[in-house]
Scaffold this motif. Structure first.
Motif, PDB file in Angstrom:
ATOM      1  N   THR A 182       0.851  -1.179   0.000  1.00 52.51           N
ATOM      2  CA  THR A 182       0.000   0.000   0.000  1.00 52.51           C
ATOM      3  C   THR A 182       0.892   1.236   0.000  1.00 52.51           C
ATOM      4  OG1 THR A 182      -1.922   1.061   1.048  1.00 52.51           O
ATOM      5  CG2 THR A 182      -0.216   0.158   2.502  1.00 52.51           C
ATOM      6  N   ALA A 183       0.291   2.413   0.114  1.00 49.21           N
ATOM      7  CA  ALA A 183       1.055   3.656   0.048  1.00 49.21           C
ATOM      8  C   ALA A 183       0.269   4.760   0.741  1.00 49.21           C
ATOM      9  CB  ALA A 183       1.345   4.035  -1.401  1.00 49.21           C
ATOM     10  N   ARG A 184       0.934   5.888   0.892  1.00 56.29           N
ATOM     11  CA  ARG A 184       0.309   7.081   1.453  1.00 56.29           C
ATOM     12  C   ARG A 184       0.095   8.098   0.333  1.00 56.29           C
ATOM     13  NH1 ARG A 184       2.495  11.986   3.296  1.00 56.29           N
ATOM     14  NH2 ARG A 184       4.601  11.205   2.826  1.00 56.29           N
ATOM     15  N   ILE A 185      -1.060   8.758   0.343  1.00 56.07           N
ATOM     16  CA  ILE A 185      -1.304   9.842  -0.604  1.00 56.07           C
ATOM     17  C   ILE A 185      -0.630  11.090  -0.046  1.00 56.07           C
ATOM     18  CG2 ILE A 185      -3.017  11.172  -1.881  1.00 56.07           C
ATOM     19  CD1 ILE A 185      -3.083   8.191  -2.510  1.00 56.07           C
ATOM     20  N   ALA A 186       0.515  11.456  -0.591  1.00 58.29           N
ATOM     21  CA  ALA A 186       1.250  12.622  -0.103  1.00 58.29           C
ATOM     22  C   ALA A 186       0.638  13.921  -0.592  1.00 58.29           C
ATOM     23  CB  ALA A 186       2.714  12.539  -0.550  1.00 58.29           C
ATOM     24  N   ALA A 187       0.043  13.896  -1.778  1.00 55.11           N
ATOM     25  CA  ALA A 187      -0.609  15.089  -2.324  1.00 55.11           C
ATOM     26  C   ALA A 187      -1.549  14.649  -3.435  1.00 55.11           C
ATOM     27  CB  ALA A 187       0.414  16.081  -2.861  1.00 55.11           C
ATOM     28  N   ASP A 232     -19.062  20.710 -11.801  1.00 47.72           N
ATOM     29  CA  ASP A 232     -18.722  19.612 -10.895  1.00 47.72           C
ATOM     30  C   ASP A 232     -17.739  18.618 -11.500  1.00 47.72           C
ATOM     31  OD1 ASP A 232     -20.417  20.631  -8.945  1.00 47.72           O
ATOM     32  OD2 ASP A 232     -22.143  19.493  -9.676  1.00 47.72           O
ATOM     33  N   PHE A 233     -17.485  18.738 -12.781  1.00 48.51           N
ATOM     34  CA  PHE A 233     -16.615  17.803 -13.484  1.00 48.51           C
ATOM     35  C   PHE A 233     -15.173  18.291 -13.413  1.00 48.51           C
ATOM     36  CE2 PHE A 233     -14.753  15.874 -17.368  1.00 48.51           C
ATOM     37  CZ  PHE A 233     -15.108  14.556 -17.152  1.00 48.51           C
ATOM     38  N   ARG A 234     -14.230  17.359 -13.302  1.00 44.70           N
ATOM     39  CA  ARG A 234     -12.817  17.689 -13.292  1.00 44.70           C
ATOM     40  C   ARG A 234     -12.140  17.020 -14.484  1.00 44.70           C
ATOM     41  NH1 ARG A 234     -14.962  20.661 -10.505  1.00 44.70           N
ATOM     42  NH2 ARG A 234     -14.632  21.114  -8.301  1.00 44.70           N
ATOM     43  N   ASP A 235     -11.434  17.817 -15.267  1.00 40.46           N
ATOM     44  CA  ASP A 235     -10.787  17.275 -16.462  1.00 40.46           C
ATOM     45  C   ASP A 235      -9.282  17.110 -16.291  1.00 40.46           C
ATOM     46  OD1 ASP A 235     -10.034  19.955 -16.590  1.00 40.46           O
ATOM     47  OD2 ASP A 235     -11.357  20.420 -18.286  1.00 40.46           O
ATOM     48  N   TYR A 236      -8.733  17.410 -15.102  1.00 43.84           N
ATOM     49  CA  TYR A 236      -7.312  17.241 -14.816  1.00 43.84           C
ATOM     50  C   TYR A 236      -7.154  16.756 -13.386  1.00 43.84           C
ATOM     51  CZ  TYR A 236      -2.470  18.153 -13.636  1.00 43.84           C
ATOM     52  OH  TYR A 236      -1.182  17.985 -13.215  1.00 43.84           O
ATOM     53  N   GLY A 237      -6.156  15.870 -13.151  1.00 49.36           N
ATOM     54  CA  GLY A 237      -5.849  15.445 -11.792  1.00 49.36           C
ATOM     55  C   GLY A 237      -4.427  14.934 -11.677  1.00 49.36           C
ATOM     56  N   ASP A 238      -3.844  15.057 -10.488  1.00 49.59           N
ATOM     57  CA  ASP A 238      -2.535  14.470 -10.243  1.00 49.59           C
ATOM     58  C   ASP A 238      -2.442  13.981  -8.800  1.00 49.59           C
ATOM     59  OD1 ASP A 238      -1.614  16.722  -8.605  1.00 49.59           O
ATOM     60  OD2 ASP A 238      -1.210  17.795 -10.466  1.00 49.59           O
ATOM     61  N   ILE A 239      -1.518  13.055  -8.581  1.00 56.41           N
ATOM     62  CA  ILE A 239      -1.323  12.419  -7.271  1.00 56.41           C
ATOM     63  C   ILE A 239       0.166  12.220  -7.047  1.00 56.41           C
ATOM     64  CG2 ILE A 239      -1.789  10.377  -5.830  1.00 56.41           C
ATOM     65  CD1 ILE A 239      -4.219   9.785  -7.576  1.00 56.41           C
ATOM     66  N   LEU A 240       0.600  12.379  -5.798  1.00 54.19           N
ATOM     67  CA  LEU A 240       1.939  11.994  -5.376  1.00 54.19           C
ATOM     68  C   LEU A 240       1.805  10.896  -4.327  1.00 54.19           C
ATOM     69  CD1 LEU A 240       4.993  12.540  -5.573  1.00 54.19           C
ATOM     70  CD2 LEU A 240       4.728  14.178  -3.696  1.00 54.19           C
ATOM     71  N   LEU A 241       2.405   9.738  -4.596  1.00 55.21           N
ATOM     72  CA  LEU A 241       2.333   8.564  -3.722  1.00 55.21           C
ATOM     73  C   LEU A 241       3.669   8.346  -3.019  1.00 55.21           C
ATOM     74  CD1 LEU A 241       0.649   6.083  -6.208  1.00 55.21           C
ATOM     75  CD2 LEU A 241      -0.418   6.897  -4.107  1.00 55.21           C
ATOM     76  N   ASP A 242       3.595   7.790  -1.800  1.00 51.05           N
ATOM     77  CA  ASP A 242       4.803   7.473  -1.047  1.00 51.05           C
ATOM     78  C   ASP A 242       4.570   6.171  -0.293  1.00 51.05           C
ATOM     79  OD1 ASP A 242       7.069   7.345   0.480  1.00 51.05           O
ATOM     80  OD2 ASP A 242       6.809   9.278   1.464  1.00 51.05           O
TER      81      ASP A 242
END
Length: 336
Positions: free
Chosen positions: A196-201, A214-224
């Motif tokens: 598993t991992a932690r969602i850092a951002a 209400d719709f989102r057309d862009y997203g990003d995640i930083l995992l650790d």
């Protein structure tokens, strides 16, 4: 033993490769439920599988000769179908995302534990991509050492005119991170070996659709994970000039080399899909992965027969789903 499966939830076109690959792996389709929110998906299904038989949903659940249920329903509806199938004694293969809220994940975990049924998610950006199969083999062989960072890019073409209405309701599909980014979370855990991992951002934005607030057309995640880091970017900005639905890429940084996947095209002009670029102490080379076998579906059938976990570690599907929902919640600023 020939295994029999049913298709319930014909709302997303991913049902095509789920059914097609199980048939190719030697299973038999005992019928499908024709209920759908998108008649075009049903039409495409019938064109691809004209010999399959439509049957009432409850008849498929209650048929004791069916061992597996495949489901690509509207995402918010998938957990209830999976629970009904597991309680009827069937193993389940879901399209991603497997759920849209954490309480659904908890319910799926509980029923899977109580029934002992297999609950798998067909993460198509890994399991239906031959370059990913090659990368999995190379990483397992130690070709680039231990993977310490991944960068997964999942751009998609919006095709707004042909999307069903539920596609634009986050309550129905879970949001861009819950939905698309579950692919890249799966790949991060798989290639780094992390449980598993932690969602850092995590962040999302609506950059080009002001009429759909209400719709989102862009997203990003930083995992650790503690031992590795991962960056994910997903969006709905694939330009119409690209000859495929998205330029999916995966970058793996190892302690002894790197791997880059161009899953669906090579902008340098090599034909076809499934391009892998390996760089290690011996140099750099391009691998054409188009002949690499897809192993997930045959392994899944073997797991159903043998009660093993060779296609996917038990619990992995819902750990990925939970992380994707947590990332969406962090980006949205509240619990889901």
């Amino acid at each position: 033993m020939t295994l029999r499966f049913a298709a319930i939830g014909l709302d997303h076109r991913h049902i095509y490769h789920m059914v097609g690959e199980l048939l190719a792996a030697g299973a038999v389709c005992a019928g499908y439920c024709p209920e759908t929110s998108d008649p075009r998906v049903l039409e495409g299904f019938r064109e691809r599988f004209p010999d399959l038989t439509p049957r009432p949903r409850e008849a498929l659940f209650d048929d004791p000769d069916i061992q597996i249920v495949l489901c690509a329903a509207i995402p918010v509806d998938r957990p209830a179908i999976a629970i009904r199938a597991m309680q009827a004694g069937k193993d389940v293969m879901l399209d991603k995302p497997g759920a849209t809220a954490l309480d659904q994940v908890a319910a799926l975990e509980q029923v899977a534990a109580e029934t002992g049924r297999l609950l798998s998610i067909c993460f198509s950006e890994r399991f239906v991509v031959r370059a990913c199969e090659t990368a999995s083999r190379l990483v397992a062989e130690g070709a680039i050492g231990r993977v310490i960072q991944t960068t997964g890019l999942g751009p998609h073409r919006l095709n707004r005119a042909i999307r069903p209405e539920w596609f634009f309701r986050p309550q129905a599909f879970g949001g861009i991170l819950t939905d698309i980014a579950s692919h890249q979370i799966d790949q991060f855990l798989h290639f780094t070996g992390a449980e598993t991992a932690r969602i850092a951002a995590a962040a999302t934005a609506n950059r080009a659709l002001p009429d759909l607030p209400d719709f989102r057309d862009y997203g990003d995640i930083l995992l650790d994970s503690g031992e590795a880091r991962g960056f994910i970017r997903v969006d709905w900005f694939t330009p119409d000039g690209l000859p495929t639905w998205g330029d999916g890429r995966l970058f793996l940084t190892g302690t002894e080399g790197t791997i880059e996947l161009r899953k669906y095209l090579d902008p340098a002009g090599r034909p076809g899909a499934d391009h892998l670029f390996l760089c290690d102490r011996h140099g750099m080379r391009h691998l054409d992965c188009s002949a690499e076998p897809l192993r997930y579906f045959t392994r899944f059938l073997a797991d159903v027969r043998d009660r093993t976990d060779t296609a996917m570690p038990r619990g992995h599907a819902l750990r990925v789903t939970r992380l994707a929902i947590e990332a969406q919640s962090l980006a949205d600023g509240g619990p889901r």
